[in-house]
Design a protein around this motif. Structure first.
Motif, short mmCIF file in Angstrom:
data_model
loop_
_atom_site.label_atom_id
_atom_site.label_comp_id
_atom_site.label_asym_id
_atom_site.label_seq_id
_atom_site.Cartn_x
_atom_site.Cartn_y
_atom_site.Cartn_z
N UNK B 153 0.83 -1.21 0.00
CA UNK B 153 0.00 0.00 0.00
C UNK B 153 0.86 1.26 0.00
N UNK B 154 2.04 1.16 0.60
CA UNK B 154 2.92 2.34 0.69
C UNK B 154 3.30 2.83 -0.70
N UNK B 155 3.17 1.98 -1.71
CA UNK B 155 3.47 2.42 -3.08
C UNK B 155 2.32 3.16 -3.74
N UNK B 156 1.17 3.19 -3.10
CA UNK B 156 0.04 3.94 -3.66
C UNK B 156 0.24 5.44 -3.42
N UNK B 181 6.75 -8.13 3.29
CA UNK B 181 7.73 -8.41 2.24
C UNK B 181 7.14 -8.93 0.91
N UNK B 182 5.83 -9.01 0.87
CA UNK B 182 5.19 -9.41 -0.39
C UNK B 182 3.93 -8.57 -0.62
N UNK B 183 3.83 -7.96 -1.80
CA UNK B 183 2.59 -7.33 -2.21
C UNK B 183 1.84 -8.36 -3.02
N UNK B 184 0.88 -9.02 -2.39
CA UNK B 184 0.27 -10.24 -2.92
C UNK B 184 1.40 -11.24 -3.19
N UNK B 185 1.77 -11.50 -4.43
CA UNK B 185 2.83 -12.49 -4.67
C UNK B 185 4.16 -11.89 -5.06
N UNK B 186 4.21 -10.57 -5.17
CA UNK B 186 5.43 -9.93 -5.68
C UNK B 186 6.34 -9.50 -4.54
N UNK B 188 9.15 -7.67 -2.36
CA UNK B 188 9.34 -6.23 -2.23
C UNK B 188 10.43 -5.71 -3.16
N UNK B 189 11.47 -6.50 -3.38
CA UNK B 189 12.57 -6.00 -4.22
C UNK B 189 12.16 -5.86 -5.68
N UNK B 190 11.05 -6.47 -6.06
CA UNK B 190 10.56 -6.31 -7.43
C UNK B 190 9.56 -5.16 -7.54
N UNK B 191 9.21 -4.54 -6.42
CA UNK B 191 8.15 -3.52 -6.44
C UNK B 191 8.60 -2.16 -5.89
N UNK B 192 9.71 -2.13 -5.17
CA UNK B 192 10.09 -0.87 -4.51
C UNK B 192 11.53 -0.51 -4.87
N UNK B 193 11.74 0.75 -5.24
CA UNK B 193 13.07 1.21 -5.60
C UNK B 193 14.00 1.17 -4.39
#
Lengths: 333, 340
Positions: B153-156, B181-186, B188-193
């Motif tokens: 959610x922090x990426x919204x 550490x997972x946004x659903x199945x992804x 964190x390192x694949x979703x957050x800079x």
């Protein structure tokens, strides 16, 4: 003091409603972009920051989703926020808050918490603001159960309906028109509240019912004047609110005139005119002498060029033509 | 001005915290069984593994501090003291549910306990919490609004909007980023800079830090300090809790993507087992007292489940009740029309 009602503009009427309700109820506060220090993009809130202070007249960052959601949360806590979104176009940024939160919280949590808030915003085209600043989104909001949708056409209604909206316990989408802020008319006193769900006959007539709201009321009345010159008397009815919708008043008129035209500045597909016409077909099918006419903006993004824009939005002549079409009469050109 | 509860819990509070964590674990295990049996529909998001984050947070707050959550919120309601019967009945869609069967697993609320709800749109609940904080600011009361949301959610964008307004207006709010550490199945390192999330709040002049979300005492201490800042210094705060959920995103996620060794590593730090060891080590509870507490909790869960199963369905003629606080007709199907 004269007994005659005060004459003022739509803008002044809105401001008077806000002032009166803020003076009456300390839980009412205003929040939005440029409403305080700058006096409001359309000057509705002029002077209010000095009168009520920065806690009750809150300038926000440009962050529509965030402050609309803040308003919802404040309403859940029992305050009565009046959130101003500078224009309806920017409400699209806040649509998740309006549709996923404001409209659903009372129902989805079993009635534990009401959301008594007003979201004010002007819409409409006609000022060469082109595609992204000319929306009429009544249909989008009216689609959503849990919202109330209010569309004042006159200064009197602007004030009386806004006061009702502020005192209402549900989220109210209050759609003003950029083209009406300077419109003058009589306005009621501080106890003059107009209930939701009561359509009003703006001009009586026997030949065809024309249903129009907000600025389109004035377009319809201009068309009615032209038609009267041709011996056609139309009845102009303003629903004033789409949620709730006073279908009874509309249908009673259509059963007398046997003809109807719905005028709406929004787009034609699944729009306000389409929805109102569907209700009228269901309620009045056996009385109708002609298909119900719809007058909408053209099915295009709003163009900039003045001639194109004027061609895109409903004009009195479009209403005249639609009325005559229901009477199977030629449009005089 | 009354203050936040002190960070260091009393022995009695520690027993209560372990009991609350155990209740969440056992309740959700039972909910999972009820889901598999087809008695719970829709989505069911389990917080198993995150009990320390939930209980540590709730135990650091006053009961009247408004709390909001995402849709993974059975634990917040249980920790706030909502009747487990009313929660299980809501999960089963029964008339006796805490929201009358209108909300289900994702939308529990208990206003009496200032639990202002679970919300289904990731990030969308954060501005509501800001509004609850605004109300305290507006009225000059000393409540602190606490909003729990995930690192996903922090990426919204709206979350950053809220950081900005909280920092701008010094609102009494605690942003609680539960980084599982997972946004659903992804991952964190694949979703957050940047894989740390707490510095995002720092950028808006909000005091912010990161703690071990598997350690209930560490969580409680951190949230106590954050709530103190908000309550006494009238400043927003943000705490990132690093934790791990043992189950998939929801019951419909078979959780085949995450590495088994990773799961085992985290389960070795199970928050319940770790905290039981603390209580045993400090002599606050012995093994038999823990076993007795667990048996009592199982009894509560059994009772809640039986209650829910035995509860009536929601009468269909109440379908449209409560769409509006001020309705204009009583059409059981709902309608925009006045007295159709």
């Amino acid at each position: 003091m004269s007994d005659a009602p005060a004459q003022m503009t739509y803008r002044q009427a809105l401001a008077q409603a806000l002032r009166e309700e803020m003076e009456r109820d300390e839980s009412v506060f205003l929040m939005g972009e440029d409403i305080g220090h700058f006096d409001g993009a359309f000057k509705v809130t002029k002077g209010m920051l000095a009168e009520f202070g920065p806690t009750r007249v809150v300038d926000t960052p440009i962050t529509e989703a965030g402050f609309t959601g803040l308003g919802i949360g404040a309403a859940m806590a029992g305050l009565r926020p009046v959130v101003e979104i500078m224009t309806v176009n920017f409400a699209l940024v806040a649509m998740d808050q309006i549709v996923s939160n404001a409209s659903k919280i009372h129902y989805m949590f079993g009635g534990q918490v009401p959301v008594p808030m007003v979201i004010r915003m002007p819409g409409g085209a006609g000022h060469q603001l082109s595609a992204q600043h000319s929306h009429s989104l009544e249909a989008m909001f009216t689609h959503v159960p849990g919202l109330k949708v209010v569309v004042p056409a006159t200064p009197e209604d602007a004030k009386g309906l806004l006061k009702t909206a502020i005192r209402d316990d549900d989220p109210v989408i209050f759609l003003e028109s950029e083209g009406l802020y300077g419109k003058k008319g009589p306005v009621g006193g501080d106890d003059h509240l107009i209930p939701f769900g009561q359509a009003v006959v703006r001009r009586p007539g026997r030949d065809c019912t024309v249903i129009a709201h907000s600025r389109m009321v004035w377009v319809a009345l201009a068309a009615a004047e032209t038609l009267a010159g041709q011996g056609v008397e139309v009845e102009v009815i303003d629903p004033r609110t789409f949620r709730p919708l006073d279908l009874n008043t509309l249908a009673d008129s259509v059963r007398r005139t046997s003809r109807a035209v719905v005028v709406d500045e929004g787009w034609p597909e699944c729009g306000i005119a389409a929805g109102v016409a569907a209700h009228l077909y269901e309620a009045c099918f056996d009385w109708l002498d002609a298909p119900i006419g719809r007058v909408n903006s053209a099915d295009v993004p709003m163009p900039y060029a003045k001639n194109l824009e004027q061609a895109a939005i409903p004009q009195p002549d479009d209403v005249v033509a639609a009325v005559l079409a229901t009477m199977a009469r030629e449009v005089p050109r | 001005m009354s203050t936040s509860p002190p960070a260091g819990p009393t022995p009695e509070e520690m027993r209560d915290m372990l009991r609350a964590m155990t209740l969440i674990r056992r309740f959700e295990e039972r909910a999972s069984e009820e889901y598999m049996a087809g008695r719970i529909g829709g989505f069911l998001h389990l917080a198993i593994g995150e009990e320390a984050a939930i209980v540590g947070t709730v135990s650091a707050l006053r009961p009247d501090d408004p709390l909001t959550s995402t849709y993974r919120e059975h634990g917040q309601a249980l920790a706030r003291g909502t009747d487990p019967r009313a929660i299980m009945a809501e999960l089963l869609g029964r008339a006796t549910g805490i929201c009358g069967g209108r909300g289900g697993s994702m939308h529990l609320m208990d206003r009496e306990r200032s639990f202002y709800g679970g919300y289904g749109i990731v990030g969308g609940s954060v501005p509501l919490a800001l509004g609850l904080a605004w109300a305290s600011h507006y009225r000059g009361d000393d409540r602190v609004s606490v909003t729990m949301f995930g690192e996903g959610a922090a990426n919204q964008g709206v979350v950053s909007e809220c950081f900005n307004m909280a920092g701008l207006w010094d609102l009494p709010i605690v942003f609680l980023i539960l980084n599982n550490q997972y946004g659903m199945g992804t991952p964190v390192e694949r979703a957050a800079a940047v894989e740390d999330f707490y510095p995002r709040a720092t950028a808006y002049d909000i005091e912010s830090w990161k703690v071990d979300g598997m350690d209930v005492l560490a969580v409680r201490a951190a949230i106590s300090e954050a709530a103190r800042l908000a309550r006494e210094e009238r400043r927003p705060a943000c705490v990132e809790l690093l934790a791990y959920r043992y189950k998939g995103h929801s019951m419909s996620d078979p959780d085949t993507v995450r590495d088994a060794a990773e799961k085992e590593r985290w389960k070795a730090r199970d928050p319940l087992v770790t905290f039981e060891r603390v209580l045993l080590g400090e002599g606050i509870m012995d093994a038999s007292a823990i076993a007795q507490m667990q048996a009592e909790v199982d009894q509560v869960v059994d009772d809640a489940t039986e209650f829910a199963k035995g509860s009536p369905e929601v009468p269909v003629d109440q379908l449209a009740d409560q769409v509006y606080a001020q309705p204009w007709n009583d059409d059981p199907r709902g309608s925009a029309l006045v007295n159709p």
